[in-house]
Design a protein around this motif. Structure first.
Motif, PDB file in Angstrom:
ATOM      1  N   SER A  72       5.066  61.433  55.827  1.00  0.00           N
ATOM      2  CA  SER A  72       4.948  59.225  56.422  1.00  0.00           C
ATOM      3  C   SER A  72       6.079  59.432  55.712  1.00  0.00           C
ATOM      4  CB  SER A  72       4.029  58.914  55.038  1.00  0.00           C
ATOM      5  OG  SER A  72       3.840  59.589  53.508  1.00  0.00           O
ATOM      6  N   ARG A  74      10.122  57.881  55.484  1.00  0.00           N
ATOM      7  CA  ARG A  74      10.936  57.266  56.379  1.00  0.00           C
ATOM      8  C   ARG A  74      12.449  56.607  55.698  1.00  0.00           C
ATOM      9  NH1 ARG A  74       7.077  58.218  58.391  1.00  0.00           N
ATOM     10  NH2 ARG A  74       5.485  56.659  59.732  1.00  0.00           N
ATOM     11  N   TYR A 174       7.441  55.345  51.784  1.00  0.00           N
ATOM     12  CA  TYR A 174       6.437  56.015  52.251  1.00  0.00           C
ATOM     13  C   TYR A 174       5.552  55.356  53.384  1.00  0.00           C
ATOM     14  CZ  TYR A 174       8.383  60.480  50.239  1.00  0.00           C
ATOM     15  OH  TYR A 174       8.924  60.991  49.367  1.00  0.00           O
ATOM     16  N   THR A 175       5.128  55.647  54.315  1.00  0.00           N
ATOM     17  CA  THR A 175       4.158  54.316  55.057  1.00  0.00           C
ATOM     18  C   THR A 175       2.974  55.155  54.384  1.00  0.00           C
ATOM     19  OG1 THR A 175       4.034  56.225  56.861  1.00  0.00           O
ATOM     20  CG2 THR A 175       4.992  54.275  57.058  1.00  0.00           C
ATOM     21  N   VAL A 180       4.570  50.019  53.710  1.00  0.00           N
ATOM     22  CA  VAL A 180       5.730  50.831  52.914  1.00  0.00           C
ATOM     23  C   VAL A 180       5.778  50.678  51.308  1.00  0.00           C
ATOM     24  CG1 VAL A 180       8.178  52.129  53.497  1.00  0.00           C
ATOM     25  CG2 VAL A 180       6.793  50.493  55.187  1.00  0.00           C
TER      26      VAL A 180
END
Length: 670
Positions: A72, A74, A174-175, A180
């Motif tokens: 997850s 990003r 992070y998702t 996010v």
């Protein structure tokens, strides 16, 4: 990480602010099919481990959330983004605090009941000036601004780059759940030269946008009414024209039990009033009509009136997140908690300590006020969230407060939740938090039958299914119907089995998650929670024409069970001459298997006998303009949890019986 234990209205969704999760009320069991919201010894203090780098640093375990996974990730958070956090202080002797908290709470310990004052607790276990100065100097040297300091934590702010320097980790985006958030890519660290002064840091991961300051509280929530007809006591009214269920005509639900009925059910005598004991209640926000509502309710329902100064409030200077937290929804929670405690322990003093919001930060501050100022002997808390939303850093901050309270002779009681095993609400079998802490008393729930003359008849574990009356009126659709709500309980995935559960909690429960390590099981004790056999509460509400009017309605949830048990504990403290019970779990389990408890099962009238009540509800929750719905609510059907003979994960050791208060006439020994 909290969910208000909303009286069976149920548990609410959570959101993060800074590093804290929003707590839900422990489902206030309203007598209607509303969506539910919920009402460690070994988790406690994160392990600090020094690394082998030239400038050694200690790792603050649990500061990287489990949802911050490689899949997850990003990428790095922009260095210029702002971070607001709390750096919690470990104090002089964190291990000694936990050890002493255990010793003063264990009836088998020679130090049992040797409590310290709040001042003595801080002097013996609180942080030193040198520790605060050292932590402050390190933070400032890293480019972090210290905006506030108290005896528990330092409030800090800075940009991402400074936070990364200070805590020796990288912050990434992070998702999670389609959104996010920022979080550390590795657990935070602090310089080993601080010599263990830092307990944990909370706030390196964040969440939705925070509400603005200087908010005003909204008016009370929309009106809710029960339709009726009702039973005055369990089984007093039955409609013979309605179809049978389980081989018998089932009675109408009660209008709502009163204090007189609850006191009789749980063994209170006229001399047991809670005199000389103070019960604190923590929730978010504050009802603007609580004093008038509580006084009016007591007068209408046979409870003694409030003495001057008997009900007081300690409130924050400001409120936050009123929209995100549904501030007015908390008014009913405070009302229920206050009226239930007074109904069971009418002479006990009650102090309501309101949180500025439903976030962990603000609820922790409320709990800290109780401990730092020794405001009460007993603390009732009808809020929580699921364990999956708890992070070890926040759990450590809670446990430190609970341990300090135990040292001072303060006991904390938390509702266990209103969604059973939480599979229906989250898709995952799990317990609630902070009820999962080994340093609090988790209160489960029952369905209660009080008969004619205020006689205790029986209890089942609280777990409800609903089947509507068929269109032709000849049967109940798909009996027993769909699951609606039930007492929270089960086996923790994060908290090890505490000493007081050894030899009482069956291995089948303690090892339910697999492996060889036994875990904490909740609840510890129980009381009435089922909104179908619930408590009559009185509250000012907003009517359709916009007017504010007082009304009474039946309500339940483990956010009823928690203040009921808090009230019983006030009676027990009075029975032992006013000496505080403190952290109650060791003494609760010490009484297991005695006449202190009703041993509650799902089938109290026999293995083949199922039970239920008939309810008639307004479709729109306020009047019959949109029609009525008649349903059968079946009892003792709590998801995958079962109330059985002996300890179980719905009712714990059971509910208080007449022998419970009697046992506090002296120091109990098994």
């Amino acid at each position: 990480m909290f969910s208000r234990a909303r009286t069976t209205s149920g548990a609410r969704t959570t959101f993060r602010t800074r590093a804290t999760l929003v707590r839900k009320r422990a489902a206030l069991g309203l007598a209607t099919a509303l969506p539910l919201v919920a009402g460690a010894l070994a988790l406690g203090i994160p392990t600090a481990q020094a690394d082998s780098a030239p400038h050694a640093r200690d790792t603050l375990s649990g500061t990287k959330p489990a949802w911050a996974t490689a899949g997850s990730d990003r990428g790095a958070t922009d260095d210029g983004n702002k971070v607001s956090a709390r750096v919690y202080l470990a104090g002089r002797d964190a291990k000694g605090l936990a050890d002493y908290a255990k010793a003063v709470s264990d009836p088998s310990s020679p130090h049992y009941g040797a409590y310290l004052s709040a001042r003595q607790t801080q002097a013996r276990f609180g942080p030193t000036r040198q520790q605060k100065d050292a932590v402050t100097a390190w933070l400032k040297g890293s480019g972090i601004e210290v905006t506030g300091v108290n005896q528990h934590y330092l409030s800090v702010t800075g940009d991402v780059a400074a936070a990364e320097r200070a805590f020796g980790t990288q912050l990434h985006d992070y998702t999670k759940g389609g959104k996010v958030y920022r979080a550390p890519s590795n657990a935070a660290t602090v310089p080993a030269s601080l010599h263990g002064a830092v307990l944990t840091v909370v706030g390196l991961d964040n969440a939705p946008k925070r509400a603005k300051h200087d908010e005003t509280l909204p008016p009370p929530g929309p009106v809710f009414k029960n339709a009726g007809p009702f039973s005055a006591y369990y089984g007093s009214r039955t409609d013979r024209s309605l179809p049978s269920a389980y081989g018998a005509k089932q009675p109408y639900a009660i209008k709502g039990y009163t204090g007189k009925q609850l006191r009789a059910a749980y063994g209170a005598k006229s001399r047991n009033t809670g005199k000389g004991v103070t019960v604190a209640i923590t929730d978010a926000f504050a009802s603007p009509t609580i004093a008038a509502d509580a006084a009016r309710y007591a007068k209408r329902n046979g409870d003694p009136g409030y003495r001057k100064g008997q009900l007081t409030q300690v409130l924050p200077d400001d409120y936050r997140y009123t929209e995100e937290c549904d501030a007015s929804g908390w008014y009913g929670e405070e009302t229920l908690d206050v009226e239930a405690v007074h109904a069971v322990a009418p002479a006990a003093d009650i102090v309501y300590v309101g949180g500025a919001s439903c976030t962990d930060d603000d609820l922790l501050d409320s709990l800290a006020k109780v401990v730092d100022n020794r405001l009460a002997d007993i603390v009732s808390n009808s809020w929580g969230d699921v364990e999956a939303n708890e992070t070890p850093d926040v759990a450590a901050a809670y446990d430190q407060i609970f341990q300090q309270g135990a040292v001072e002779g303060i006991g904390f009681y938390f509702s266990s939740g209103d969604s059973g095993d939480n599979v229906a609400s989250t898709g995952t079998k799990q317990v609630d938090t902070p009820a999962n802490s080994a340093w609090v008393t988790a209160v489960g729930g029952t369905s209660l039958a009080v008969g004619k003359g205020d006689t205790y008849q029986w209890e089942t574990g609280w777990g409800t299914t609903k089947a509507n009356l068929s269109a032709d009126g000849t049967g109940w659709d798909a009996l027993p119907g769909a699951y609606t709500s039930g007492a929270g309980g089960g086996t923790s995935k994060t908290v090890a089995q505490p000493f007081y559960q050894r030899g009482v909690v069956p291995d089948a429960l303690a090892l339910a998650n697999g492996g060889t390590a036994k875990q904490r099981v909740t609840p510890d004790i129980a009381a009435v929670a089922d909104p179908n056999t619930g408590f009559l509460v009185g509250q000012t509400q907003t009517f359709p024409d916009g007017s504010l009017q007082y009304g009474e309605y039946r309500i339940g949830g483990t956010s009823l069970a928690a203040p009921v048990i808090a009230g019983v504990q006030a009676l027990a403290q009075q029975a032992r001459g006013g000496q505080p019970i403190g952290f109650a779990n060791p003494s609760l389990y010490d009484r297991y298997g005695t006449a202190s408890y009703h041993d509650v099962t799902d089938h109290p009238l026999g293995a083949g006998v199922s039970l239920g009540v008939v309810r008639v509800d307004y479709v729109n929750s306020q009047d019959d303009s949109d029609g009525l719905v008649t349903s059968l609510r079946s009892l003792g059907r709590d998801s995958s949890l079962h109330a059985v003979v002996g300890y179980d994960d719905v009712t714990g050791v059971g509910t208080p019986a007449a022998g419970y208060l009697t046992s506090f006439g002296g120091h109990h020994r098994r």
